[in-house]
Design an enzyme around this catalytic site. Structure first.
Site, PDB file in Angstrom:
ATOM      1  N   ASN A  10      37.090  55.569  29.305  1.00 26.84           N
ATOM      2  CA  ASN A  10      37.091  54.170  28.878  1.00 26.84           C
ATOM      3  C   ASN A  10      38.387  53.932  28.111  1.00 26.84           C
ATOM      4  OD1 ASN A  10      36.639  51.669  27.756  1.00 26.84           O
ATOM      5  ND2 ASN A  10      34.972  52.323  26.392  1.00 26.84           N
ATOM      6  N   LYS A  12      39.677  51.233  27.106  1.00 21.03           N
ATOM      7  CA  LYS A  12      39.626  50.091  26.182  1.00 21.03           C
ATOM      8  C   LYS A  12      40.879  49.231  26.366  1.00 21.03           C
ATOM      9  CE  LYS A  12      36.629  52.829  23.308  1.00 21.03           C
ATOM     10  NZ  LYS A  12      36.094  53.159  21.988  1.00 21.03           N
ATOM     11  N   HIS A  96      28.963  47.807  26.016  1.00 19.33           N
ATOM     12  CA  HIS A  96      29.601  48.725  25.065  1.00 19.33           C
ATOM     13  C   HIS A  96      29.417  48.195  23.647  1.00 19.33           C
ATOM     14  CE1 HIS A  96      32.664  50.934  22.899  1.00 19.33           C
ATOM     15  NE2 HIS A  96      32.598  51.825  23.864  1.00 19.33           N
ATOM     16  N   GLU A  98      31.345  47.917  21.251  1.00 18.12           N
ATOM     17  CA  GLU A  98      32.409  47.015  20.777  1.00 18.12           C
ATOM     18  C   GLU A  98      32.181  45.605  21.299  1.00 18.12           C
ATOM     19  OE1 GLU A  98      35.602  49.517  22.085  1.00 18.12           O
ATOM     20  OE2 GLU A  98      35.087  50.946  20.514  1.00 18.12           O
ATOM     21  N   GLU A 168      25.851  56.162  23.051  1.00 23.41           N
ATOM     22  CA  GLU A 168      27.028  56.225  22.185  1.00 23.41           C
ATOM     23  C   GLU A 168      26.638  55.800  20.772  1.00 23.41           C
ATOM     24  OE1 GLU A 168      30.847  55.851  24.729  1.00 23.41           O
ATOM     25  OE2 GLU A 168      30.194  53.831  24.223  1.00 23.41           O
ATOM     26  N   GLY A 174      35.220  56.707  18.080  1.00 24.71           N
ATOM     27  CA  GLY A 174      36.573  56.607  17.545  1.00 24.71           C
ATOM     28  C   GLY A 174      36.717  57.101  16.117  1.00 24.71           C
ATOM     29  N   SER A 214      33.612  60.327  20.351  1.00 22.35           N
ATOM     30  CA  SER A 214      34.485  61.438  19.931  1.00 22.35           C
ATOM     31  C   SER A 214      34.262  62.721  20.736  1.00 22.35           C
ATOM     32  CB  SER A 214      34.347  61.688  18.429  1.00 22.35           C
ATOM     33  OG  SER A 214      34.725  60.520  17.707  1.00 22.35           O
ATOM     34  N   GLY A 236      39.080  57.726  23.148  1.00 16.20           N
ATOM     35  CA  GLY A 236      40.377  58.244  22.699  1.00 16.20           C
ATOM     36  C   GLY A 236      40.918  59.377  23.560  1.00 16.20           C
TER      37      GLY A 236
END
Ligand code: PGA
Length: 255
Positions: A10, A12, A96, A98, A168, A174, A214, A236
């Site tokens: 992902n 982002k 997601h 976010e 998640e 993150g 993570s 990430g």
């Protein structure tokens, strides 16, 4: 029931189309011809067309990070399932945290996207997970169960093999904090239990449940070795081929 690992990146809001070219080139070289583990990259909308060309002759699948539930019309700034299919997109990340946190998406509205995705032959990666506050209040399983029930309402059982879930924990995204292997397994097993209640045992056993938050090459193997962890949704660590392909290799070693 053997479930093939899925490692999905992902990206982002990172990577222009030309930056995607470099990253995908490296991923193709490293893991683009193996089929032991399913690999998927999810660029921003603006890099989808380029990435689609780059993965066309490989085993790497293409995913997007969002989609509108409507098929077309006056929805400024939105992208439909048909537009994604036109670029040979296979997977679509939906709900997601976010998007829930910054854009007010709620499970009942995400449900319409999940249903539209599967009707259009896209495989939804439906994301769920608790906040730190909810975990500390002992509400993790209740929150996740509700997200599963609401987000997957009316999902057609005959299309269940196209469904992917991603657990998640919001506090792990993150932040460098990862759920322990036991925490992940506990929630994944519980999600599978809810799926069994909704769709039956055998359907539930066929759904892949990814862990996200993570995940890195050095913690991937122990997370992925949990019986109900069927892959990873990688943020990430999906932005460099070294880290991303390291996670794919960890999954391959367990396959
Ligand atoms: P992270 O993100 O790997 O950077 O924690 C995961 C995600 O948000 O999907």
């Amino acid at each position: 029931m053997s479930r093939k690992y899925l490692i999905a990146g992902n990206w982002k809001m990172n990577k222009t189309a030309s930056e995607a070219e470099d990253l995908v080139g490296e991923i193709n070289t490293s893991v683009g011809s193996q089929t032991t583990v399913q690999v998927c990259v999810c660029p921003a909308f603006t890099a989808l067309a380029k990435t689609s060309e780059l993965v066309e002759q490989t085993e790497v699948f293409l995913g997007s990070q969002n989609m509108n539930a409507e098929s077309s019309g006056a929805y400024t700034g939105e992208i439909s399932a048909e537009m994604l299919r036109d670029l040979y997109v296979s997977f679509v990340i939906l709900g997601h945290s976010e998007r829930r946190q910054y854009y007010g998406e709620i499970s009942t509205a995400i449900n319409l996207k999940v249903l539209a995705a599967v009707q259009n032959n896209l495989k939804p990666i439906y994301c769920i997970g608790e906040t730190l506050e909810e975990r500390e209040a002992g509400q993790t399983l209740a929150v996740v169960r509700q997200q599963v029930r609401e987000g997957l309402a009316n999902f057609p059982t005959n299309a269940i093999e196209h469904l992917v879930l991603a657990y998640e924990p919001v506090w792990a995204i993150g932040t460098g904090k990862t759920a322990t292997d036991e925490m992940a397994q506990e929630v994944h097993a519980d999600i599978r239990q809810v799926l069994a209640e909704m769709f039956g045992e055998s359907a539930s056993a066929s759904v892949r449940i990814l862990y996200g938050g993570s995940m890195k090459p050095d913690n991937a193997q122990s997370l992925l070795s949990q019986p109900d962890v069927d892959g990873g949704l990688i943020g990430g660590a999906s932005l460099t081929s070294r880290a991303f392909c390291g996670i794919v290799e960890a999954a391959r070693a367990l396959s």
